[in-house]
Every structure is written in C-alpha cells, then in structure tokens.
Design a protein around this motif. Sequence first.
Motif, PDB file in Angstrom:
ATOM      1  N   PRO A  45      -9.784  31.689  32.531  1.00 16.18           N
ATOM      2  CA  PRO A  45      -8.714  30.920  33.039  1.00 16.18           C
ATOM      3  C   PRO A  45      -8.709  29.785  32.305  1.00 16.18           C
ATOM      4  O   PRO A  45      -9.628  29.326  31.534  1.00 16.18           O
ATOM      5  N   VAL A  46      -7.590  29.073  31.886  1.00 16.53           N
ATOM      6  CA  VAL A  46      -7.266  27.677  31.438  1.00 16.53           C
ATOM      7  C   VAL A  46      -6.964  26.445  32.409  1.00 16.53           C
ATOM      8  O   VAL A  46      -6.188  26.888  33.204  1.00 16.53           O
ATOM      9  N   GLY A  47      -7.906  25.538  32.405  1.00 21.40           N
ATOM     10  CA  GLY A  47      -7.592  24.684  33.376  1.00 21.40           C
ATOM     11  C   GLY A  47      -6.403  23.458  32.906  1.00 21.40           C
ATOM     12  O   GLY A  47      -6.153  23.630  31.781  1.00 21.40           O
ATOM     13  N   THR A  48      -6.292  22.743  33.773  1.00 22.23           N
ATOM     14  CA  THR A  48      -5.097  21.662  33.477  1.00 22.23           C
ATOM     15  C   THR A  48      -5.863  20.696  32.234  1.00 22.23           C
ATOM     16  O   THR A  48      -6.920  20.314  32.516  1.00 22.23           O
ATOM     17  N   CYS A  49      -5.155  20.197  31.335  1.00 24.31           N
ATOM     18  CA  CYS A  49      -5.747  19.639  30.085  1.00 24.31           C
ATOM     19  C   CYS A  49      -6.666  20.141  29.581  1.00 24.31           C
ATOM     20  O   CYS A  49      -7.841  19.523  28.829  1.00 24.31           O
ATOM     21  N   MET A  50      -6.726  21.377  29.167  1.00 24.69           N
ATOM     22  CA  MET A  50      -7.654  22.190  28.487  1.00 24.69           C
ATOM     23  C   MET A  50      -7.022  23.088  27.408  1.00 24.69           C
ATOM     24  O   MET A  50      -6.256  23.975  27.650  1.00 24.69           O
ATOM     25  N   ALA A  51      -7.587  22.986  26.151  1.00 24.21           N
ATOM     26  CA  ALA A  51      -6.887  23.798  25.139  1.00 24.21           C
ATOM     27  C   ALA A  51      -8.065  23.887  24.151  1.00 24.21           C
ATOM     28  O   ALA A  51      -8.989  23.074  23.889  1.00 24.21           O
ATOM     29  N   PRO A  52      -8.225  25.059  23.229  1.00 25.61           N
ATOM     30  CA  PRO A  52      -8.943  25.211  22.146  1.00 25.61           C
ATOM     31  C   PRO A  52      -8.907  24.012  21.030  1.00 25.61           C
ATOM     32  O   PRO A  52      -7.792  23.750  20.918  1.00 25.61           O
ATOM     33  N   ALA A  53      -9.885  23.917  20.321  1.00 19.07           N
ATOM     34  CA  ALA A  53      -9.677  22.941  19.125  1.00 19.07           C
ATOM     35  C   ALA A  53      -8.646  23.411  18.311  1.00 19.07           C
ATOM     36  O   ALA A  53      -8.430  24.630  18.134  1.00 19.07           O
ATOM     37  N   PRO A  54      -7.912  22.817  17.572  1.00 15.26           N
ATOM     38  CA  PRO A  54      -6.970  23.217  16.408  1.00 15.26           C
ATOM     39  C   PRO A  54      -7.394  23.702  15.496  1.00 15.26           C
ATOM     40  O   PRO A  54      -8.060  23.251  14.428  1.00 15.26           O
ATOM     41  N   TYR A  55      -7.887  25.309  15.545  1.00 13.07           N
ATOM     42  CA  TYR A  55      -8.616  26.095  14.267  1.00 13.07           C
ATOM     43  C   TYR A  55      -7.716  26.544  13.353  1.00 13.07           C
ATOM     44  O   TYR A  55      -8.041  27.082  12.405  1.00 13.07           O
ATOM     45  N   ALA A  56      -6.426  26.712  13.681  1.00  9.52           N
ATOM     46  CA  ALA A  56      -5.573  27.474  12.533  1.00  9.52           C
ATOM     47  C   ALA A  56      -4.657  26.791  11.742  1.00  9.52           C
ATOM     48  O   ALA A  56      -3.971  25.701  12.339  1.00  9.52           O
ATOM     49  N   PRO A  57      -4.512  26.971  10.461  1.00  5.66           N
ATOM     50  CA  PRO A  57      -3.713  26.363   9.774  1.00  5.66           C
ATOM     51  C   PRO A  57      -2.311  26.419  10.049  1.00  5.66           C
ATOM     52  O   PRO A  57      -1.891  27.364  10.018  1.00  5.66           O
ATOM     53  N   VAL A  58      -1.456  25.436   9.845  1.00  3.96           N
ATOM     54  CA  VAL A  58      -0.213  25.569   9.775  1.00  3.96           C
ATOM     55  C   VAL A  58       0.671  25.993   8.478  1.00  3.96           C
ATOM     56  O   VAL A  58       0.206  25.377   7.405  1.00  3.96           O
ATOM     57  N   THR A  59       1.363  26.857   8.313  1.00  4.01           N
ATOM     58  CA  THR A  59       1.683  27.483   6.934  1.00  4.01           C
ATOM     59  C   THR A  59       3.019  27.086   6.677  1.00  4.01           C
ATOM     60  O   THR A  59       3.425  26.927   5.422  1.00  4.01           O
ATOM     61  N   LYS A  60       4.026  26.899   7.750  1.00  7.05           N
ATOM     62  CA  LYS A  60       5.287  26.438   7.669  1.00  7.05           C
ATOM     63  C   LYS A  60       5.614  25.302   8.403  1.00  7.05           C
ATOM     64  O   LYS A  60       5.398  25.323   9.470  1.00  7.05           O
ATOM     65  N   GLY A  61       6.236  24.363   7.958  1.00  7.40           N
ATOM     66  CA  GLY A  61       6.588  22.902   8.831  1.00  7.40           C
ATOM     67  C   GLY A  61       5.418  22.094   8.970  1.00  7.40           C
ATOM     68  O   GLY A  61       4.508  22.055   8.349  1.00  7.40           O
ATOM     69  N   GLY A  62       5.496  21.436  10.047  1.00 13.07           N
ATOM     70  CA  GLY A  62       4.372  20.668  10.444  1.00 13.07           C
ATOM     71  C   GLY A  62       4.754  20.097  11.724  1.00 13.07           C
ATOM     72  O   GLY A  62       5.633  20.263  12.422  1.00 13.07           O
ATOM     73  N   TYR A  63       3.646  19.096  12.013  1.00 14.31           N
ATOM     74  CA  TYR A  63       3.778  18.433  13.427  1.00 14.31           C
ATOM     75  C   TYR A  63       3.432  16.950  13.228  1.00 14.31           C
ATOM     76  O   TYR A  63       2.708  16.497  12.154  1.00 14.31           O
ATOM     77  N   THR A  64       4.022  16.292  13.872  1.00 14.28           N
ATOM     78  CA  THR A  64       3.572  14.568  13.834  1.00 14.28           C
ATOM     79  C   THR A  64       3.275  14.284  15.127  1.00 14.28           C
ATOM     80  O   THR A  64       3.933  14.357  16.118  1.00 14.28           O
ATOM     81  N   VAL A  65       2.198  13.754  15.441  1.00 18.49           N
ATOM     82  CA  VAL A  65       1.525  13.471  16.821  1.00 18.49           C
ATOM     83  C   VAL A  65       1.802  11.773  16.724  1.00 18.49           C
ATOM     84  O   VAL A  65       1.352  10.964  15.958  1.00 18.49           O
ATOM     85  N   ARG A  66       2.230  11.213  17.865  1.00 17.03           N
ATOM     86  CA  ARG A  66       2.550   9.941  18.190  1.00 17.03           C
ATOM     87  C   ARG A  66       1.728   9.581  19.410  1.00 17.03           C
ATOM     88  O   ARG A  66       2.022   9.807  20.436  1.00 17.03           O
ATOM     89  N   HIS A  67       0.393   9.020  19.034  1.00 17.45           N
ATOM     90  CA  HIS A  67      -0.561   8.954  20.193  1.00 17.45           C
ATOM     91  C   HIS A  67      -0.082   7.482  20.901  1.00 17.45           C
ATOM     92  O   HIS A  67       0.527   6.615  20.522  1.00 17.45           O
ATOM     93  N   ALA A  68      -0.381   7.571  22.168  1.00 11.74           N
ATOM     94  CA  ALA A  68      -0.070   6.454  23.114  1.00 11.74           C
ATOM     95  C   ALA A  68      -1.375   6.274  23.790  1.00 11.74           C
ATOM     96  O   ALA A  68      -2.060   7.094  24.322  1.00 11.74           O
ATOM     97  N   GLU A  69      -1.811   5.118  24.019  1.00  7.93           N
ATOM     98  CA  GLU A  69      -2.958   4.685  24.650  1.00  7.93           C
ATOM     99  C   GLU A  69      -2.705   4.734  26.158  1.00  7.93           C
ATOM    100  O   GLU A  69      -1.717   4.587  26.731  1.00  7.93           O
ATOM    101  N   LEU A  70      -3.612   4.952  26.880  1.00 10.38           N
ATOM    102  CA  LEU A  70      -3.571   5.121  28.368  1.00 10.38           C
ATOM    103  C   LEU A  70      -3.731   3.584  28.906  1.00 10.38           C
ATOM    104  O   LEU A  70      -4.117   2.832  28.223  1.00 10.38           O
ATOM    105  N   PRO A  71      -2.880   3.516  30.015  1.00  6.14           N
ATOM    106  CA  PRO A  71      -2.541   2.066  30.571  1.00  6.14           C
ATOM    107  C   PRO A  71      -4.023   1.501  31.114  1.00  6.14           C
ATOM    108  O   PRO A  71      -4.765   2.550  31.413  1.00  6.14           O
ATOM    109  N   PRO A  72      -4.290   0.386  31.137  1.00  9.35           N
ATOM    110  CA  PRO A  72      -5.468  -0.198  31.746  1.00  9.35           C
ATOM    111  C   PRO A  72      -5.547   0.234  33.134  1.00  9.35           C
ATOM    112  O   PRO A  72      -4.572   0.504  34.009  1.00  9.35           O
TER     113      PRO A  72
END
Length: 108
Positions: free
Chosen positions: A77-104
């Motif tokens: 089973p996959v729990g909430t907020c649970m995913a494997p490490a990013p192991y596979a290369p992206v071969t076409k296109g790409g992703y942009t991650v915009r990180h947001a800090e948690l509020p205090p």
Amino acid sequence: MAGAEEEACAVTGPRTATLTAVVTKVSPGGPDELGKQVGFSVYDGGKDRGRSDDRVGFSWNGVNLLPGGDTEPAEAPVGTCMAPAPYAPVTKGGYTVRHAELPPMPKR
C-alpha cells in the motif's frame, strides 16, 4: 476518517516534489490503477540543456512490491505523502519545482 479517495498530499523541498493521490480516472489503454492510491516524485535537475537532468519516481509498475518468499510479490500500500525516490530519468520535456516553505507552527 475520510474515505481513501479523499486522501491526497503534495509536498515540496528544494528541487524536489512528492504527490500522492487516489486515481479517479484512467484513459483508455492506461494502467489498471483506478481506485488505488499512488505516489509520484520529481527531482528538478535545473535548466534543460539539450538533455534534461530531471528525474521521476512512481509507485506503480513494479517498484512498490512486498517480497513473498516463493510466491509472487504483493503490491504494497502507498500511504499519504509517500512516494519512491525519483529514480527514472526524464527523456523528453522536464519539470520545474517551486518549493514553498511550511508556515511557522502556531504559538500556544
């Protein structure tokens, strides 16, 4: 507790993101994941220069298995907020991650 179909989570870190959710729709010919909670992760390798340095990880397709000794592995089973490490290369296109800090944390 809410039903599993309502459980979803998106979390970011610098250059990384993780998403878990229950699959509610599958395109014709797509994987048989309807109703299952799955996890997806992204590593943003920076600006794409011909070939992307981005990577992804996903919980379906044989990476989230429980060994069963002499039997076929069972899907874990996959729990909430649970995913494997990013192991596979992206071969076409790409992703942009915009990180947001948690509020205090609220003061008591």
